[in-house]
Scaffold this motif. Structure first.
Motif, PDB file in Angstrom:
ATOM      1  N   ILE A 146      76.688  35.693  59.658  1.00  0.00           N
ATOM      2  CA  ILE A 146      75.809  35.125  58.634  1.00  0.00           C
ATOM      3  C   ILE A 146      76.634  34.505  57.503  1.00  0.00           C
ATOM      4  CG2 ILE A 146      74.095  35.686  56.855  1.00  0.00           C
ATOM      5  CD1 ILE A 146      72.884  37.697  58.740  1.00  0.00           C
ATOM      6  N   THR A 147      76.267  33.283  57.129  1.00  0.00           N
ATOM      7  CA  THR A 147      76.942  32.581  56.050  1.00  0.00           C
ATOM      8  C   THR A 147      76.057  32.412  54.825  1.00  0.00           C
ATOM      9  OG1 THR A 147      76.233  30.466  57.004  1.00  0.00           O
ATOM     10  CG2 THR A 147      78.421  31.285  57.619  1.00  0.00           C
ATOM     11  N   GLN A 148      74.741  32.513  55.019  1.00  0.00           N
ATOM     12  CA  GLN A 148      73.813  32.269  53.908  1.00  0.00           C
ATOM     13  C   GLN A 148      72.503  33.004  54.148  1.00  0.00           C
ATOM     14  OE1 GLN A 148      73.312  28.105  52.692  1.00  0.00           O
ATOM     15  NE2 GLN A 148      71.117  28.439  52.507  1.00  0.00           N
ATOM     16  N   VAL A 149      71.962  33.607  53.098  1.00  0.00           N
ATOM     17  CA  VAL A 149      70.663  34.285  53.170  1.00  0.00           C
ATOM     18  C   VAL A 149      69.754  33.698  52.101  1.00  0.00           C
ATOM     19  CG1 VAL A 149      69.427  36.478  52.955  1.00  0.00           C
ATOM     20  CG2 VAL A 149      71.696  36.435  54.010  1.00  0.00           C
ATOM     21  N   ASP A 150      68.554  33.316  52.508  1.00  0.00           N
ATOM     22  CA  ASP A 150      67.525  32.837  51.579  1.00  0.00           C
ATOM     23  C   ASP A 150      66.388  33.857  51.618  1.00  0.00           C
ATOM     24  OD1 ASP A 150      65.343  31.619  50.312  1.00  0.00           O
ATOM     25  OD2 ASP A 150      65.921  29.613  50.958  1.00  0.00           O
ATOM     26  N   THR A 151      66.154  34.543  50.517  1.00  0.00           N
ATOM     27  CA  THR A 151      65.188  35.643  50.493  1.00  0.00           C
ATOM     28  C   THR A 151      63.768  35.205  50.136  1.00  0.00           C
ATOM     29  OG1 THR A 151      65.687  36.149  48.172  1.00  0.00           O
ATOM     30  CG2 THR A 151      66.992  37.288  49.857  1.00  0.00           C
ATOM     31  N   THR A 152      63.521  33.906  50.028  1.00  0.00           N
ATOM     32  CA  THR A 152      62.215  33.423  49.568  1.00  0.00           C
ATOM     33  C   THR A 152      61.073  33.976  50.410  1.00  0.00           C
ATOM     34  OG1 THR A 152      63.239  31.379  48.793  1.00  0.00           O
ATOM     35  CG2 THR A 152      60.836  31.384  49.018  1.00  0.00           C
ATOM     36  N   LEU A 153      61.176  33.828  51.732  1.00  0.00           N
ATOM     37  CA  LEU A 153      60.104  34.292  52.617  1.00  0.00           C
ATOM     38  C   LEU A 153      59.981  35.814  52.571  1.00  0.00           C
ATOM     39  CD1 LEU A 153      57.931  33.906  54.774  1.00  0.00           C
ATOM     40  CD2 LEU A 153      59.763  33.852  56.503  1.00  0.00           C
ATOM     41  N   LEU A 154      61.101  36.498  52.635  1.00  0.00           N
ATOM     42  CA  LEU A 154      61.070  37.964  52.629  1.00  0.00           C
ATOM     43  C   LEU A 154      60.453  38.498  51.338  1.00  0.00           C
ATOM     44  CD1 LEU A 154      64.590  38.755  54.127  1.00  0.00           C
ATOM     45  CD2 LEU A 154      62.375  39.100  55.230  1.00  0.00           C
ATOM     46  N   ALA A 155      60.839  37.922  50.213  1.00  0.00           N
ATOM     47  CA  ALA A 155      60.288  38.365  48.929  1.00  0.00           C
ATOM     48  C   ALA A 155      58.787  38.118  48.870  1.00  0.00           C
ATOM     49  CB  ALA A 155      60.994  37.643  47.779  1.00  0.00           C
ATOM     50  N   THR A 156      58.349  36.990  49.399  1.00  0.00           N
ATOM     51  CA  THR A 156      56.914  36.664  49.412  1.00  0.00           C
ATOM     52  C   THR A 156      56.138  37.665  50.264  1.00  0.00           C
ATOM     53  OG1 THR A 156      57.372  34.315  49.087  1.00  0.00           O
ATOM     54  CG2 THR A 156      55.207  34.895  49.963  1.00  0.00           C
ATOM     55  N   LEU A 157      56.674  37.994  51.424  1.00  0.00           N
ATOM     56  CA  LEU A 157      56.019  38.963  52.306  1.00  0.00           C
ATOM     57  C   LEU A 157      55.928  40.335  51.637  1.00  0.00           C
ATOM     58  CD1 LEU A 157      57.672  38.027  55.733  1.00  0.00           C
ATOM     59  CD2 LEU A 157      55.305  37.617  55.053  1.00  0.00           C
ATOM     60  N   LEU A 158      57.019  40.782  51.041  1.00  0.00           N
ATOM     61  CA  LEU A 158      57.029  42.096  50.385  1.00  0.00           C
ATOM     62  C   LEU A 158      56.045  42.143  49.217  1.00  0.00           C
ATOM     63  CD1 LEU A 158      60.868  42.836  50.330  1.00  0.00           C
ATOM     64  CD2 LEU A 158      59.162  43.913  51.807  1.00  0.00           C
ATOM     65  N   GLN A 159      56.011  41.085  48.427  1.00  0.00           N
ATOM     66  CA  GLN A 159      55.115  41.036  47.268  1.00  0.00           C
ATOM     67  C   GLN A 159      53.651  41.090  47.668  1.00  0.00           C
ATOM     68  OE1 GLN A 159      56.326  37.469  45.219  1.00  0.00           O
ATOM     69  NE2 GLN A 159      58.301  38.346  44.601  1.00  0.00           N
ATOM     70  N   ASN A 160      53.361  40.632  48.878  1.00  0.00           N
ATOM     71  CA  ASN A 160      51.975  40.595  49.344  1.00  0.00           C
ATOM     72  C   ASN A 160      51.644  41.726  50.318  1.00  0.00           C
ATOM     73  OD1 ASN A 160      50.525  37.932  48.343  1.00  0.00           O
ATOM     74  ND2 ASN A 160      52.660  37.405  48.746  1.00  0.00           N
ATOM     75  N   GLY A 161      52.481  42.753  50.341  1.00  0.00           N
ATOM     76  CA  GLY A 161      52.171  43.958  51.098  1.00  0.00           C
ATOM     77  C   GLY A 161      52.450  43.895  52.579  1.00  0.00           C
TER      78      GLY A 161
END
Length: 283
Positions: A146-161
């Motif tokens: 892995i060279t790069q991680v973008d947490t946008t999707l993961l953070a959105t999923l977690l915030q919405n349960g």
């Protein structure tokens, strides 16, 4: 009456941990017997439901090496390994992705949903969640790091349960690329670091880190780990897992746990009891 009192004591023992872990992100590497044995799969799902209902935010990263090898064998394609790492050829890469993303990932997501968790299956290719480059200069084909991680999707999923269920397939910065097969331990570590997760838990087919007499280390710090590596106590397949653990705690993760996934409800025993069942890695 004694049995009821004992149950009450267990509940009271877990209370400080429930309070401490609430609303925290916990990354779980799911593999080994816990991923294969039907009874252990059921217990794992129930453990995740319990964590979810207590307000913890679990993220699950799964492997699937046995399933991949079986599918490649069924199709007449040889599985090749170098120093324990799978060589992912251009011919095998679509099969690897199919098994991980299309079979294991969706089966696990559906299983968790059935048990009452809002699980969503993704890979690194979804929303560019993580990208990779060739590992060891391309000697392992499409096996990558892995060279790069973008947490946008993961953070959105977690915030919405939702509970993310992640297949270890990474995208590439190049168009029309096959993608990369990534070691699931590494994915769990990099995701945890990027999200500043509270804990990472590796479910394995061993009790944890063992000494020369096969006795369990309940806690290890980096200094002790380096000595054990030098003395040849930590070797083989445990080395890359330990290195991932060290990387996690050096980059903001409070603790990393290596536990025996063959034990029923191993997650709950490690998280919510004073004794725990595995090895915890700390700074």
């Amino acid at each position: 009456m004694e049995t009821k009192i004992k149950i009450a004591d267990i509940l009271l023992d877990s209370l400080p941990f429930i309070r401490a872990f609430r609303k925290k992100v916990v990354v779980i590497k799911y593999g080994g017997a816990a991923q294969i044995n039907p009874k252990l799969k059921e217990q794992f799902a129930k453990d995740i439901v319990m964590m979810y209902m207590l307000g913890i935010k679990p993220i699950i990263v799964h492997g699937g090496g046995r399933n991949i090898s079986k599918m490649l064998d069924d199709l007449g394609l040889e599985s090749e390994f170098v120093n324990g790492h799978r060589v992912s050829s251009a011919e095998s890469m679509p099969i690897i992705e199919m098994v991980l993303c299309g079979n294991i990932n969706k089966e696990l997501s559906a299983f968790l949903n059935y048990h009452g968790v809002k699980a969503v299956g993704i890979s690194g290719k979804d929303a560019g969640s993580f990208e990779a480059a060739q590992k060891d200069g391309g000697k392992l084909g499409y096996t990558g790091e892995i060279t790069q991680v973008d947490t946008t999707l993961l953070a959105t999923l977690l915030q919405n349960g939702f509970v993310p269920v992640i297949a270890p397939i990474a995208g590439s910065s190049q168009a029309h690329h096959l993608g990369y097969n990534i070691n699931a331990d590494s994915v769990a570590c990099e995701i945890a670091k990027a999200l500043n997760a509270f804990k990472v838990i590796f479910l394995t087919d061993t009790k944890g880190v063992l000494d020369k007499n096969n006795q369990l280390f309940s806690t290890l710090n980096i200094e002790k780990i380096e000595k054990l590596k030098k003395d040849g106590v930590i070797t083989g397949g445990m080395l890359p897992k330990i290195d991932a653990c060290i990387s996690c705690v050096q980059n903001g993760v409070q603790k990393v746990h290596i536990i025996d996934g063959r034990v029923e409800h191993s997650l709950l025993l490690e998280l919510f009891t004073s004794a725990g069942i595995g090895t915890e890695i700390v700074l």
